[in-house]
Design an enzyme around this catalytic site. Structure first.
Site, PDB file in Angstrom:
ATOM      1  N   ASP A  53      28.793  37.714  21.657  1.00 61.87           N
ATOM      2  CA  ASP A  53      27.755  37.569  22.686  1.00 61.87           C
ATOM      3  C   ASP A  53      26.371  37.711  22.047  1.00 61.87           C
ATOM      4  O   ASP A  53      25.347  37.609  22.734  1.00 61.87           O
ATOM      5  CB  ASP A  53      27.969  38.545  23.850  1.00 61.87           C
ATOM      6  CG  ASP A  53      27.972  39.992  23.414  1.00 61.87           C
ATOM      7  OD1 ASP A  53      27.861  40.266  22.199  1.00 61.87           O
ATOM      8  OD2 ASP A  53      28.080  40.868  24.304  1.00 61.87           O
ATOM      9  N   SER A  54      26.334  37.903  20.710  1.00 61.50           N
ATOM     10  CA  SER A  54      25.062  37.798  19.988  1.00 61.50           C
ATOM     11  C   SER A  54      24.498  36.382  20.124  1.00 61.50           C
ATOM     12  O   SER A  54      23.331  36.152  19.797  1.00 61.50           O
ATOM     13  CB  SER A  54      25.242  38.160  18.508  1.00 61.50           C
ATOM     14  OG  SER A  54      26.348  37.479  17.948  1.00 61.50           O
ATOM     15  N   ASP A  92      33.840  37.328  22.701  1.00 68.00           N
ATOM     16  CA  ASP A  92      33.331  38.485  23.448  1.00 68.00           C
ATOM     17  C   ASP A  92      33.389  38.246  24.945  1.00 68.00           C
ATOM     18  O   ASP A  92      32.935  37.191  25.436  1.00 68.00           O
ATOM     19  CB  ASP A  92      31.854  38.726  23.086  1.00 68.00           C
ATOM     20  CG  ASP A  92      31.685  39.739  21.975  1.00 68.00           C
ATOM     21  OD1 ASP A  92      32.540  40.634  21.838  1.00 68.00           O
ATOM     22  OD2 ASP A  92      30.685  39.633  21.233  1.00 68.00           O
ATOM     23  N   LYS A 122      37.277  40.206  22.931  1.00 66.90           N
ATOM     24  CA  LYS A 122      36.748  41.496  22.472  1.00 66.90           C
ATOM     25  C   LYS A 122      35.964  42.143  23.598  1.00 66.90           C
ATOM     26  O   LYS A 122      35.210  41.461  24.301  1.00 66.90           O
ATOM     27  CB  LYS A 122      35.850  41.283  21.242  1.00 66.90           C
ATOM     28  CG  LYS A 122      35.166  42.577  20.771  1.00 66.90           C
ATOM     29  CD  LYS A 122      34.617  42.462  19.362  1.00 66.90           C
ATOM     30  CE  LYS A 122      33.250  41.824  19.261  1.00 66.90           C
ATOM     31  NZ  LYS A 122      32.180  42.539  19.975  1.00 66.90           N
ATOM     32  N   GLU A 124      33.617  45.774  24.612  1.00 65.41           N
ATOM     33  CA  GLU A 124      32.908  46.929  24.063  1.00 65.41           C
ATOM     34  C   GLU A 124      33.213  48.178  24.881  1.00 65.41           C
ATOM     35  O   GLU A 124      33.080  48.165  26.108  1.00 65.41           O
ATOM     36  CB  GLU A 124      31.390  46.677  24.097  1.00 65.41           C
ATOM     37  CG  GLU A 124      30.943  45.560  23.176  1.00 65.41           C
ATOM     38  CD  GLU A 124      29.431  45.358  23.168  1.00 65.41           C
ATOM     39  OE1 GLU A 124      28.696  46.173  23.788  1.00 65.41           O
ATOM     40  OE2 GLU A 124      28.979  44.383  22.544  1.00 65.41           O
ATOM     41  N   GLU A 191      30.718  49.523  14.764  1.00 62.28           N
ATOM     42  CA  GLU A 191      29.372  49.029  14.448  1.00 62.28           C
ATOM     43  C   GLU A 191      28.401  50.185  14.224  1.00 62.28           C
ATOM     44  O   GLU A 191      28.265  51.087  15.061  1.00 62.28           O
ATOM     45  CB  GLU A 191      28.870  48.116  15.585  1.00 62.28           C
ATOM     46  CG  GLU A 191      27.466  47.572  15.315  1.00 62.28           C
ATOM     47  CD  GLU A 191      27.070  46.391  16.203  1.00 62.28           C
ATOM     48  OE1 GLU A 191      27.930  45.879  16.949  1.00 62.28           O
ATOM     49  OE2 GLU A 191      25.897  45.997  16.136  1.00 62.28           O
TER      50      GLU A 191
HETATM   51  O1  KIV Z   1      28.287  39.747  19.274  1.00 62.46           O
HETATM   52  C1  KIV Z   1      28.446  39.963  18.062  1.00 62.46           C
HETATM   53  O2  KIV Z   1      28.020  39.197  17.184  1.00 62.46           O
HETATM   54  C2  KIV Z   1      29.174  41.169  17.682  1.00 62.46           C
HETATM   55  C3  KIV Z   1      29.191  41.538  16.230  1.00 62.46           C
HETATM   56  C4  KIV Z   1      27.875  42.056  15.811  1.00 62.46           C
HETATM   57  C5  KIV Z   1      30.285  42.485  15.920  1.00 62.46           C
HETATM   58  O3  KIV Z   1      29.711  41.832  18.509  1.00 62.46           O
END
Ligand code: KIV
Length: 273
Positions: A53-54, A92, A122, A124, A191
């Site tokens: 989600d980056s 994510d 994924k 969090e 992280e």
């Molecule tokens: O969203 C992302 O890129 C991440 C990584 C930094 C692990 O969760």
């Protein structure tokens, strides 16, 4: 300790990652959000692609990961899946699609799997989202956990500094990693936490632990592709190794093109019909 690059052509699965941990072969993971980069990563030998989600920051220009939507993530993930034949593709679940209730979490995870063709999701968090994690796993969807600096909680943390430096938070992280393992997560991201703590957690669980800013005592590493390529340059944490200065290279090429257009050097005789 093996240093072999996992160049085997067959598809990387969650079971392969588990074997890599057992063999001591480090797992290499990078983010991707689009078809073109995913196609390069596919043939590079990378083990795991994270559709993170980056993308909210890197692709859409928001200042946090909170605004990106489930539809956005499905769009990015399906573009990546069309290119990524060999690496495991993990996506994510975006903010607001799993924290509230576990039924909604399952619906979100199913949408990602069905509409993008990804291999895993994924989430969090630890104890506080355990019910969601268990429900998703019970539907046969592999789940990767994510502890430590979890960017979707940035407004709770107030800052992107290293997490779990105090005993209370470190102990919660130890407990959360155990809970994620017991719930059936196939791997955990840690992280931006102290390297010593990350190494201890890695030893204490049987599933692979992949770090970002968590030192070398983990089972693998993940970086954001645009950061390690030097496309994004306004972000320089200590853990980020830049392998290229692509921003400068792109800038140089674009400026050369502008010059050629303005001077009427481009197109030349051979570049027209
Ligand atoms: O969203 C992302 O890129 C991440 C990584 C930094 C692990 O969760």
């Amino acid at each position: 300790m093996s240093t072999a690059i996992n160049s085997n052509k067959s598809k990387i699965t969650t079971h392969v990652l588990q074997e890599m941990k057992l063999k001591g072969e480090k797992i290499a993971m990078l983010t991707a959000y689009d078809f073109s980069f995913a196609k390069i990563l596919d043939t590079s030998g990378i083990d795991v692609i994270l559709v993170g989600d980056s993308a909210s920051n890197v692709m859409a220009g928001y200042d946090s990961t909170l605004p990106i939507t489930l539809n956005d993530m499905i769009y990015h993930a399906s573009s990546v899946v069309r290119a990524a034949k060999r690496p495991l593709v993990v996506v994510d679940l975006p903010f607001g699609t799993y924290q509230g209730n576990s039924k909604e979490a399952l619906v979100s995870a199913i949408r990602i799997m069905k509409e993008s063709g990804a291999n895993a999701v994924k989430l969090e968090g630890g104890e506080e989202i355990l019910e969601s994690i268990k429900r998703i796993i019970s539907a046969g969807i592999p789940v990767m956990g994510h502890l430590g600096l979890t960017p979707q909680s940035i407004h709770k943390f107030g800052t992107y500094v290293v997490r779990a430096t105090e005993d209370k938070e470190a102990n919660q992280l130890r407990l959360d990693s155990k809970l994620l393992e017991e719930a059936g997560c196939f791997a955990i991201i840690l992280e931006k936490i102290p390297a010593k703590l990350a190494a201890e957690v890695t030893q204490s669980v049987r599933i692979p632990v992949i770090g970002i800013g968590a030192g070398g005592g983990v089972d693998g590493q993940v970086l954001v592709l645009h950061d390690m390529l030097g496309i994004t340059q306004d972000f320089s944490p200590r853990f980020l190794r830049r392998y290229h200065n692509l921003k400068e290279e792109v800038m140089g090429s674009v400026q050369a093109y502008i010059k050629d257009v303005k001077s009427q050097d481009f197109p030349n005789e051979r570049e027209q019909y």
